[in-house]
Design a protein around this motif. Sequence first.
Motif, PDB file in Angstrom:
ATOM      1  N   MET A   1       0.839  -1.885  -0.035  1.00  0.00           N
ATOM      2  CA  MET A   1       0.432  -0.092   0.263  1.00  0.00           C
ATOM      3  C   MET A   1       0.926   1.833  -0.285  1.00  0.00           C
ATOM      4  O   MET A   1       0.450   2.718  -0.461  1.00  0.00           O
ATOM      5  N   VAL A   2       2.167   1.326   1.009  1.00  0.00           N
ATOM      6  CA  VAL A   2       2.896   2.252   0.369  1.00  0.00           C
ATOM      7  C   VAL A   2       3.588   2.410  -0.935  1.00  0.00           C
ATOM      8  O   VAL A   2       3.021   3.797  -1.377  1.00  0.00           O
ATOM      9  N   THR A   3       3.803   2.318  -2.630  1.00  0.00           N
ATOM     10  CA  THR A   3       3.514   2.046  -3.230  1.00  0.00           C
ATOM     11  C   THR A   3       2.862   3.127  -3.494  1.00  0.00           C
ATOM     12  O   THR A   3       2.915   3.645  -4.679  1.00  0.00           O
ATOM     13  N   ASN A   4       1.217   1.600  -3.712  1.00  0.00           N
ATOM     14  CA  ASN A   4       0.362   2.175  -3.890  1.00  0.00           C
ATOM     15  C   ASN A   4      -0.072   4.208  -3.630  1.00  0.00           C
ATOM     16  O   ASN A   4      -0.267   5.271  -4.692  1.00  0.00           O
ATOM     17  N   ASN A   5       0.265   4.841  -2.331  1.00  0.00           N
ATOM     18  CA  ASN A   5       0.006   5.975  -1.744  1.00  0.00           C
ATOM     19  C   ASN A   5       1.202   6.655  -2.634  1.00  0.00           C
ATOM     20  O   ASN A   5       0.979   7.548  -2.396  1.00  0.00           O
ATOM     21  N   LEU A   6       1.982   5.893  -2.696  1.00  0.00           N
ATOM     22  CA  LEU A   6       3.219   7.201  -3.431  1.00  0.00           C
ATOM     23  C   LEU A   6       2.658   7.325  -4.952  1.00  0.00           C
ATOM     24  O   LEU A   6       2.627   8.314  -4.622  1.00  0.00           O
ATOM     25  N   SER A   7       2.545   6.309  -5.334  1.00  0.00           N
ATOM     26  CA  SER A   7       1.572   6.803  -7.062  1.00  0.00           C
ATOM     27  C   SER A   7       0.421   8.046  -6.461  1.00  0.00           C
ATOM     28  O   SER A   7       0.653   8.211  -7.687  1.00  0.00           O
ATOM     29  N   GLU A   8      -0.300   7.321  -5.659  1.00  0.00           N
ATOM     30  CA  GLU A   8      -1.134   8.540  -5.605  1.00  0.00           C
ATOM     31  C   GLU A   8      -0.740   9.983  -5.243  1.00  0.00           C
ATOM     32  O   GLU A   8      -1.513  10.747  -5.982  1.00  0.00           O
ATOM     33  N   ILE A   9       0.703  10.812  -4.589  1.00  0.00           N
ATOM     34  CA  ILE A   9       0.419  11.138  -3.934  1.00  0.00           C
ATOM     35  C   ILE A   9       1.013  11.940  -4.943  1.00  0.00           C
ATOM     36  O   ILE A   9       1.067  12.950  -5.688  1.00  0.00           O
ATOM     37  N   TYR A  10       1.933  10.897  -5.949  1.00  0.00           N
ATOM     38  CA  TYR A  10       2.834  11.998  -6.953  1.00  0.00           C
ATOM     39  C   TYR A  10       1.988  11.524  -8.406  1.00  0.00           C
ATOM     40  O   TYR A  10       2.481  12.347  -9.317  1.00  0.00           O
ATOM     41  N   ALA A  11       1.109  11.496  -8.708  1.00  0.00           N
ATOM     42  CA  ALA A  11       0.428  10.743  -9.942  1.00  0.00           C
ATOM     43  C   ALA A  11       0.209  12.431 -10.867  1.00  0.00           C
ATOM     44  O   ALA A  11       0.077  11.957 -12.013  1.00  0.00           O
ATOM     45  N   TRP A  12       0.222  12.854 -10.251  1.00  0.00           N
ATOM     46  CA  TRP A  12       0.141  14.215 -11.107  1.00  0.00           C
ATOM     47  C   TRP A  12       1.672  15.117 -11.695  1.00  0.00           C
ATOM     48  O   TRP A  12       1.500  16.009 -12.369  1.00  0.00           O
ATOM     49  N   SER A  13       2.683  14.940 -10.578  1.00  0.00           N
ATOM     50  CA  SER A  13       3.857  15.441 -11.097  1.00  0.00           C
ATOM     51  C   SER A  13       5.001  14.845 -11.708  1.00  0.00           C
ATOM     52  O   SER A  13       5.843  14.963 -11.978  1.00  0.00           O
ATOM     53  N   ILE A  14       4.896  12.861 -11.004  1.00  0.00           N
ATOM     54  CA  ILE A  14       6.376  11.984 -11.838  1.00  0.00           C
ATOM     55  C   ILE A  14       5.251  11.107 -12.873  1.00  0.00           C
ATOM     56  O   ILE A  14       4.877  10.514 -12.067  1.00  0.00           O
ATOM     57  N   ASP A  15       6.189  11.121 -13.526  1.00  0.00           N
ATOM     58  CA  ASP A  15       5.538  10.206 -14.631  1.00  0.00           C
ATOM     59  C   ASP A  15       6.222   8.783 -14.169  1.00  0.00           C
ATOM     60  O   ASP A  15       7.382   8.465 -14.373  1.00  0.00           O
ATOM     61  N   PHE A  16       6.076   7.891 -13.628  1.00  0.00           N
ATOM     62  CA  PHE A  16       5.978   6.428 -12.620  1.00  0.00           C
ATOM     63  C   PHE A  16       6.537   5.490 -13.988  1.00  0.00           C
ATOM     64  O   PHE A  16       7.073   4.447 -13.711  1.00  0.00           O
ATOM     65  N   PHE A  17       6.215   5.393 -15.682  1.00  0.00           N
ATOM     66  CA  PHE A  17       6.556   4.918 -16.617  1.00  0.00           C
ATOM     67  C   PHE A  17       8.325   5.474 -17.041  1.00  0.00           C
ATOM     68  O   PHE A  17       8.798   4.918 -17.805  1.00  0.00           O
ATOM     69  N   ARG A  18       8.267   6.329 -16.024  1.00  0.00           N
ATOM     70  CA  ARG A  18       9.780   6.308 -16.935  1.00  0.00           C
ATOM     71  C   ARG A  18      11.516   6.983 -15.766  1.00  0.00           C
ATOM     72  O   ARG A  18      11.531   7.895 -15.716  1.00  0.00           O
ATOM     73  N   LEU A  19      10.673   6.213 -14.922  1.00  0.00           N
ATOM     74  CA  LEU A  19      11.697   6.080 -13.742  1.00  0.00           C
ATOM     75  C   LEU A  19      13.233   6.063 -14.130  1.00  0.00           C
ATOM     76  O   LEU A  19      12.775   4.646 -14.305  1.00  0.00           O
ATOM     77  N   GLN A  20      14.247   6.381 -13.201  1.00  0.00           N
ATOM     78  CA  GLN A  20      15.058   6.290 -13.767  1.00  0.00           C
ATOM     79  C   GLN A  20      16.484   5.395 -12.867  1.00  0.00           C
ATOM     80  O   GLN A  20      15.364   4.878 -11.550  1.00  0.00           O
TER      81      GLN A  20
END
Length: 424
Positions: A167-186
């Motif tokens: 759920m921590v992964t899910n929560n992080l993705s929701e918090i940053y859903a507007w500002s970080i492109d999780f498909f392009r993590l480096q």
Amino acid sequence: MQRIYIILLSCLLIASCKDEKISNDANEKVEIIEKPVVIEAYGFNLNDFVVLRDTVRKGDIFGDLMLKNKVDYQKIFRISTEFKDTFDVRKFNVGKPYAILKSKDTSEVAQFFIYEDDKINYTVLDLRDSINAYRSKKNVKYVDRVASGVINSNLSVAINEQGIDYMVTNNLSEIYAWSIDFFRLQKGDKFKVFYKEKYINDTIYAGAEPIEAAYFEHNGESFYSFAYQIDSLNKVTEYYNEEAKNLRRTFLIAPVEFKKVRISSRYNLNRRIAYYGYKVRPHKGTDYAAPMGTPIIATANGTVEESTRRGGNGKFVKIKHNGTYSTQYLHMKNQNVKKGQYVKQGDVIGWIGMTGNSGGPHVCYRFWKNGVQVDPLREKLPVADPIADSLKTKYLAFIAPLKSKLDSIPYTEVTLDNQLITEN
């Protein structure tokens, strides 16, 4: 001489009897009477009842279960009609644990029924003469937890390898859903986070609470986030950065949850495809591949302009958000909205399919700005309102210790041989 021997022998026998009596008295004084161990649950001493524990099975009906445990029809009827706001007998869900506390006599009549709504909350039905129903919860202990990581493949792996709740992964993705492109993590991107874990009776893990503060370093850029409640009346919590700016934007980056999909084709005006002889065939959308039936969500609030099927687009939905922006979602299996319907950001508007010209299940997400299709991943999208100036001083004072705590958390990295190492 013989007389003296007899006297001595008599004295020894008397002394032996006294010692034996003293020994017996001592044993009587230290005798321990064991008391039965009190087993408590749901606010009851279970020793006072015959206890039946089970889970709701497919085909189980609440009324039938009560009848089997000697609860009469009249009581069942009262429970189903008078207490449905507390316990709705129609929502007797498969897999939910329950307990029946029965009288400790030959009749074994059910006196209490306890239904576990989740790991913490439960509902009690008092089945005795004065029927009653109430909700309660188990004792929960909250434990502060910090986590951090260096990404070598993706966020889920970096978190799961440390045994951290998914759920921590899910929560992080929701918090940053507007500002970080999780498909392009480096590779080398980093994160830090702290939150609370819940434990029932100090030992039984019951999940993670929402994230209190987080830090994400993506492609060399820093992103802080702090949970803050401005609207205390409605208990609305938003996430803001270190400058009191809202992390929420008008548009989500993607129309699907990042953990369920991958980008199979990006916006590319110079795309060449072998099937068409490598001629330039512009691709004005972003394709998100996912299993058939994966939910597609509206990336922003708006009104449905179209919900239809047409040519190579297959089944699609188009949403008008305002005078500037519109979005379109192609190749759906089915739509979940109708023309003219107002939708909110995050609403499910359809499901991944492969209708129209599609080589596999995906959604082609198209984004219009002032009537022109653009790449949403390159657009600087409008943000939600920041914290008002009148509240900013209070907010900055609130996050100061949280930011200091985040900055002091060392990074944890999982090596190829599954060893955990930390770095400051």
